[in-house]
Design a protein around this motif. Structure first.
Motif, PDB file in Angstrom:
ATOM      1  N   ALA A 182      43.212  47.432  33.965  1.00  0.00           N
ATOM      2  CA  ALA A 182      42.471  46.280  34.490  1.00  0.00           C
ATOM      3  C   ALA A 182      42.066  45.266  33.422  1.00  0.00           C
ATOM      4  CB  ALA A 182      41.234  46.764  35.251  1.00  0.00           C
ATOM      5  N   PRO A 183      41.613  45.699  32.204  1.00  0.00           N
ATOM      6  CA  PRO A 183      41.198  44.705  31.208  1.00  0.00           C
ATOM      7  C   PRO A 183      42.269  43.678  30.884  1.00  0.00           C
ATOM      8  CG  PRO A 183      40.464  46.886  30.546  1.00  0.00           C
ATOM      9  CD  PRO A 183      41.347  47.072  31.736  1.00  0.00           C
ATOM     10  N   LEU A 184      43.528  44.108  30.803  1.00  0.00           N
ATOM     11  CA  LEU A 184      44.595  43.180  30.438  1.00  0.00           C
ATOM     12  C   LEU A 184      44.809  42.147  31.532  1.00  0.00           C
ATOM     13  CD1 LEU A 184      46.492  42.869  28.001  1.00  0.00           C
ATOM     14  CD2 LEU A 184      48.226  44.087  29.320  1.00  0.00           C
ATOM     15  N   ALA A 185      44.876  42.600  32.797  1.00  0.00           N
ATOM     16  CA  ALA A 185      45.081  41.677  33.912  1.00  0.00           C
ATOM     17  C   ALA A 185      43.856  40.792  34.121  1.00  0.00           C
ATOM     18  CB  ALA A 185      45.390  42.459  35.183  1.00  0.00           C
ATOM     19  N   ALA A 186      42.671  41.399  33.975  1.00  0.00           N
ATOM     20  CA  ALA A 186      41.441  40.633  34.187  1.00  0.00           C
ATOM     21  C   ALA A 186      41.295  39.539  33.141  1.00  0.00           C
ATOM     22  CB  ALA A 186      40.231  41.563  34.147  1.00  0.00           C
ATOM     23  N   GLY A 187      41.712  39.819  31.920  1.00  0.00           N
ATOM     24  CA  GLY A 187      41.627  38.791  30.874  1.00  0.00           C
ATOM     25  C   GLY A 187      42.433  37.557  31.231  1.00  0.00           C
ATOM     26  N   ALA A 188      43.625  37.762  31.787  1.00  0.00           N
ATOM     27  CA  ALA A 188      44.455  36.625  32.188  1.00  0.00           C
ATOM     28  C   ALA A 188      43.848  35.904  33.389  1.00  0.00           C
ATOM     29  CB  ALA A 188      45.861  37.108  32.510  1.00  0.00           C
ATOM     30  N   LEU A 189      43.321  36.659  34.349  1.00  0.00           N
ATOM     31  CA  LEU A 189      42.752  36.052  35.547  1.00  0.00           C
ATOM     32  C   LEU A 189      41.478  35.283  35.250  1.00  0.00           C
ATOM     33  CD1 LEU A 189      43.320  38.904  38.155  1.00  0.00           C
ATOM     34  CD2 LEU A 189      44.397  36.656  38.142  1.00  0.00           C
ATOM     35  N   LEU A 190      40.683  35.783  34.303  1.00  0.00           N
ATOM     36  CA  LEU A 190      39.445  35.076  33.966  1.00  0.00           C
ATOM     37  C   LEU A 190      39.729  33.665  33.480  1.00  0.00           C
ATOM     38  CD1 LEU A 190      37.299  37.838  32.196  1.00  0.00           C
ATOM     39  CD2 LEU A 190      36.763  36.645  34.323  1.00  0.00           C
ATOM     40  N   GLY A 191      40.795  33.535  32.701  1.00  0.00           N
ATOM     41  CA  GLY A 191      41.146  32.200  32.206  1.00  0.00           C
ATOM     42  C   GLY A 191      41.704  31.300  33.291  1.00  0.00           C
ATOM     43  N   ALA A 192      42.303  31.898  34.326  1.00  0.00           N
ATOM     44  CA  ALA A 192      42.953  31.104  35.368  1.00  0.00           C
ATOM     45  C   ALA A 192      42.018  30.755  36.515  1.00  0.00           C
ATOM     46  CB  ALA A 192      44.170  31.868  35.902  1.00  0.00           C
ATOM     47  N   ILE A 193      41.233  31.737  37.014  1.00  0.00           N
ATOM     48  CA  ILE A 193      40.419  31.488  38.210  1.00  0.00           C
ATOM     49  C   ILE A 193      38.937  31.775  38.001  1.00  0.00           C
ATOM     50  CG2 ILE A 193      42.350  31.901  39.774  1.00  0.00           C
ATOM     51  CD1 ILE A 193      41.355  34.697  40.257  1.00  0.00           C
ATOM     52  N   GLY A 194      38.549  32.266  36.827  1.00  0.00           N
ATOM     53  CA  GLY A 194      37.146  32.514  36.543  1.00  0.00           C
ATOM     54  C   GLY A 194      36.630  33.785  37.203  1.00  0.00           C
ATOM     55  N   MET A 195      35.383  34.157  36.857  1.00  0.00           N
ATOM     56  CA  MET A 195      34.803  35.383  37.386  1.00  0.00           C
ATOM     57  C   MET A 195      34.644  35.344  38.905  1.00  0.00           C
ATOM     58  SD  MET A 195      31.904  36.760  34.762  1.00  0.00           S
ATOM     59  CE  MET A 195      32.358  37.363  33.122  1.00  0.00           C
ATOM     60  N   THR A 196      34.161  34.237  39.428  1.00  0.00           N
ATOM     61  CA  THR A 196      33.980  34.134  40.880  1.00  0.00           C
ATOM     62  C   THR A 196      35.313  34.264  41.591  1.00  0.00           C
ATOM     63  OG1 THR A 196      32.072  32.667  40.536  1.00  0.00           O
ATOM     64  CG2 THR A 196      33.039  32.726  42.736  1.00  0.00           C
ATOM     65  N   GLY A 197      36.352  33.672  41.017  1.00  0.00           N
ATOM     66  CA  GLY A 197      37.686  33.770  41.606  1.00  0.00           C
ATOM     67  C   GLY A 197      38.186  35.203  41.645  1.00  0.00           C
ATOM     68  N   VAL A 198      37.869  35.994  40.607  1.00  0.00           N
ATOM     69  CA  VAL A 198      38.287  37.398  40.588  1.00  0.00           C
ATOM     70  C   VAL A 198      37.599  38.154  41.717  1.00  0.00           C
ATOM     71  CG1 VAL A 198      38.195  39.547  39.269  1.00  0.00           C
ATOM     72  CG2 VAL A 198      38.805  37.416  38.120  1.00  0.00           C
ATOM     73  N   LEU A 199      36.312  37.879  41.941  1.00  0.00           N
ATOM     74  CA  LEU A 199      35.600  38.559  43.029  1.00  0.00           C
ATOM     75  C   LEU A 199      36.150  38.148  44.394  1.00  0.00           C
ATOM     76  CD1 LEU A 199      33.659  39.245  40.670  1.00  0.00           C
ATOM     77  CD2 LEU A 199      31.762  38.969  42.267  1.00  0.00           C
ATOM     78  N   VAL A 200      36.506  36.877  44.547  1.00  0.00           N
ATOM     79  CA  VAL A 200      37.106  36.427  45.812  1.00  0.00           C
ATOM     80  C   VAL A 200      38.467  37.115  46.019  1.00  0.00           C
ATOM     81  CG1 VAL A 200      38.070  34.442  47.036  1.00  0.00           C
ATOM     82  CG2 VAL A 200      35.889  34.227  45.824  1.00  0.00           C
ATOM     83  N   LEU A 201      39.221  37.261  44.942  1.00  0.00           N
ATOM     84  CA  LEU A 201      40.497  37.967  45.030  1.00  0.00           C
ATOM     85  C   LEU A 201      40.290  39.410  45.488  1.00  0.00           C
ATOM     86  CD1 LEU A 201      43.564  37.946  44.511  1.00  0.00           C
ATOM     87  CD2 LEU A 201      43.070  38.599  42.142  1.00  0.00           C
ATOM     88  N   ASP A 202      39.230  40.034  45.018  1.00  0.00           N
ATOM     89  CA  ASP A 202      38.894  41.389  45.449  1.00  0.00           C
ATOM     90  C   ASP A 202      38.627  41.412  46.952  1.00  0.00           C
ATOM     91  OD1 ASP A 202      38.256  44.068  45.461  1.00  0.00           O
ATOM     92  OD2 ASP A 202      36.278  43.820  44.547  1.00  0.00           O
ATOM     93  N   LEU A 203      37.945  40.399  47.466  1.00  0.00           N
ATOM     94  CA  LEU A 203      37.684  40.326  48.905  1.00  0.00           C
ATOM     95  C   LEU A 203      38.988  40.237  49.692  1.00  0.00           C
ATOM     96  CD1 LEU A 203      34.609  37.891  48.992  1.00  0.00           C
ATOM     97  CD2 LEU A 203      34.608  40.366  49.360  1.00  0.00           C
ATOM     98  N   VAL A 204      39.959  39.516  49.150  1.00  0.00           N
ATOM     99  CA  VAL A 204      41.262  39.425  49.815  1.00  0.00           C
ATOM    100  C   VAL A 204      41.924  40.795  49.893  1.00  0.00           C
ATOM    101  CG1 VAL A 204      43.583  38.442  49.659  1.00  0.00           C
ATOM    102  CG2 VAL A 204      41.588  37.018  49.146  1.00  0.00           C
ATOM    103  N   THR A 205      41.810  41.586  48.810  1.00  0.00           N
ATOM    104  CA  THR A 205      42.418  42.926  48.825  1.00  0.00           C
ATOM    105  C   THR A 205      41.713  43.842  49.827  1.00  0.00           C
ATOM    106  OG1 THR A 205      41.027  43.840  47.032  1.00  0.00           O
ATOM    107  CG2 THR A 205      43.041  42.661  46.392  1.00  0.00           C
ATOM    108  N   PHE A 206      40.405  43.675  49.996  1.00  0.00           N
ATOM    109  CA  PHE A 206      39.697  44.449  51.027  1.00  0.00           C
ATOM    110  C   PHE A 206      40.213  44.080  52.416  1.00  0.00           C
ATOM    111  CE2 PHE A 206      36.087  45.108  47.944  1.00  0.00           C
ATOM    112  CZ  PHE A 206      36.124  46.485  47.988  1.00  0.00           C
TER     113      PHE A 206
END
Length: 465
Positions: A182-206
């Motif tokens: 997760a750290p490797l993928a999250a590092g790339a996502l943080l730069g692209a969509i930010g922390m809030t975007g990562v949490l929204v992406l998690d909601l999509v997976t749910f």
């Protein structure tokens, strides 16, 4: 006289409701039905996607805590808030899984975690997020995660033929790979969509996981336990798993083996990152964590194709033995390439050990007892992890570290094998951990294969007050 536990006659009444089962047939596959591995695969894949999202959320929220507080204590508190509830809630999760519609349990637990994640996303977006919000979210995630895991493990042997159980459990271990990588993928996502975007992406997976559970049709005998709807003797249900394991000493021995294995795995898990950072940069850490995750992923795929050793207990012992050797390899020298290979190889053994062990438990427990017994197994097995987290760090920092300084007491003995200086105290604790794992492996090699499941249910204890 107030009856606190179920009477043995209740077991007979429950048994009378069990559907007839032809020899060799699986309860979910009676009437000549073909094992529906496709349905299992679809549900498993949706759960894997949801697990990826949850791993990303857990990582970025941990980063947020450390960046905003610079407190390792608060960071550890967040970790413990996601660990301790999972241990305590095991028996309760087992009762729920054995007494309520399992599809609904999965859907409700996913929805509760999704609501928690959504609230945290809103708080983060509005710059109102606090550490206690994350701790509370970790607690909710741990409780629902335990429900989720217990439910899946109770459903799997009802949906999958016994000969494929180790294969299915091995594939389920791939979720661990997503947590490690997760750290490797999250590092790339943080730069692209930010922390809030990562949490929204998690909601999509749910949403994907819940939609899959609503759409995929599962046999009634899979989603509904034979004793579903019973509200009798709740205290007996909570203690049922413990009484069952006490009666089945073969399964108790296996459970205690898992506990010892979890301790060794937790010690290695909590120390490997500081070990890598003692000689490498954060970028090196990310790359080596990805290598470790790749090992779990490959191990899960191999188990999915191979199906695991025929002698499952012996196979567990052999792969634990290999794991102990790969742990030793972590300590020989501070070289990124050596540690990358050692981490991938060590974690490759995880799906084989866990997949084989879970298959033994699932094939040795009656279907209407699976949830309660597995919930207790999870609680007993999880007890070791907090102790490992609390012991490993102080031992490495305050005991082994000074002993392996250039002028330390062990510099001329152990230090001649693994080196001295920064990080070598951590390496020494990992080396000791490898020795413990070696002893556990030898013990497992002498365990007998558990007896097949009995046709009758083990009676509950009876007590009066």
């Amino acid at each position: 006289m107030v009856r606190l536990f179920a009477h043995p006659a209740d077991a007979d009444r429950r048994r009378d409701h069990l559907p007839a089962r032809r020899p060799g047939a699986h309860p979910a596959l009676r009437g000549g039905d073909v094992p529906d591995l496709v349905r299992f695969g679809i549900v498993w894949l949706s759960s894997l996607v949801s697990g990826v999202g949850s791993s990303l959320t857990g990582f970025v929220l941990g980063v947020w805590v450390y960046q905003n507080t610079e407190s390792t204590t608060l960071f550890a508190l967040v970790m413990l808030s996601g660990l301790l509830p999972a241990i305590l809630v095991g028996p309760f999760a087992g009762v729920i899984v054995d007494r309520f519609d399992r599809r609904r349990v999965l859907i409700i637990s996913d929805c509760v975690v999704a609501v928690s994640t959504g609230v945290q996303a809103l708080l983060l977006y509005n710059d109102a997020l606090q550490v206690w919000h994350i701790c509370l979210g970790s607690l909710v995630g741990a409780v629902c995660g335990t429900l989720h895991m217990t439910t899946y493990q109770a459903m799997t042997p009802l949906l999958i033929p016994e000969r494929h159980l180790a294969r299915a459990n091995g594939l389920m271990q791939i979720t661990v790979a997503t947590q490690i990588a997760a750290p490797l993928a999250a590092g790339a996502l943080l730069g692209a969509i930010g922390m809030t975007g990562v949490l929204v992406l998690d909601l999509v997976t749910f949403a994907i996981a819940v939609t899959t559970l609503l759409v995929v049709k599962l046999p009634a005998s899979v989603v509904k336990a034979p004793g579903a709807g019973s509200a009798k003797a709740p205290l007996a249900d909570l203690s049922y798993g413990w009484h069952y394991l006490r009666r089945r000493r073969d399964l108790m021995s296996l459970t205690l083996t898992f506990t010892a294995y979890n301790f060794c795995f937790a010690v290695a898990g909590v120390l490997v990152q500081p070990l890598i950072l003692s000689f490498g940069s954060p970028a090196v850490l990310g790359a080596l964590m990805f290598a470790g995750g790749s090992g779990v992923f490959l191990g899960g795929l191999v188990m999915g194709v191979w199906g695991g050793p025929k002698k499952r207990i012996r196979g567990m012992g052999v792969f634990m033995l290999l794991g102990s050797l790969f742990l030793v390899l972590h300590t020989v020298r501070p070289d990124p390439w050596v540690v990358a290979f050692a981490a991938a190889a060590f974690l490759f053994t995880l799906p084989v050990v866990q997949g084989s062990g879970n298959a033994v438990l699932q094939s040795g427990i009656e279907p209407d007892s699976l949830g309660r017994v597995l919930g207790t197994v999870h609680s007993i097995g999880g007890i070791a992890s907090p102790f490992a987290y609390l012991l490993a760090g102080p031992l490495a920092e305050h005991v082994a570290g000074p002993l392996l300084q250039p002028d330390g007491a062990l510099a001329s003995s152990v230090g001649s094998l693994i080196g001295t200086g920064e990080g070598r105290g951590i390496a020494f604790v990992i080396l000791a951990d490898a020795v413990i794992l070696l002893l556990v492996a030898v013990r497992v090699l002498f365990l007998r294969e558990p007896a097949p499941k009995k046709t009758e249910e083990v009676p509950d204890a009876v007590a009066t007050a």
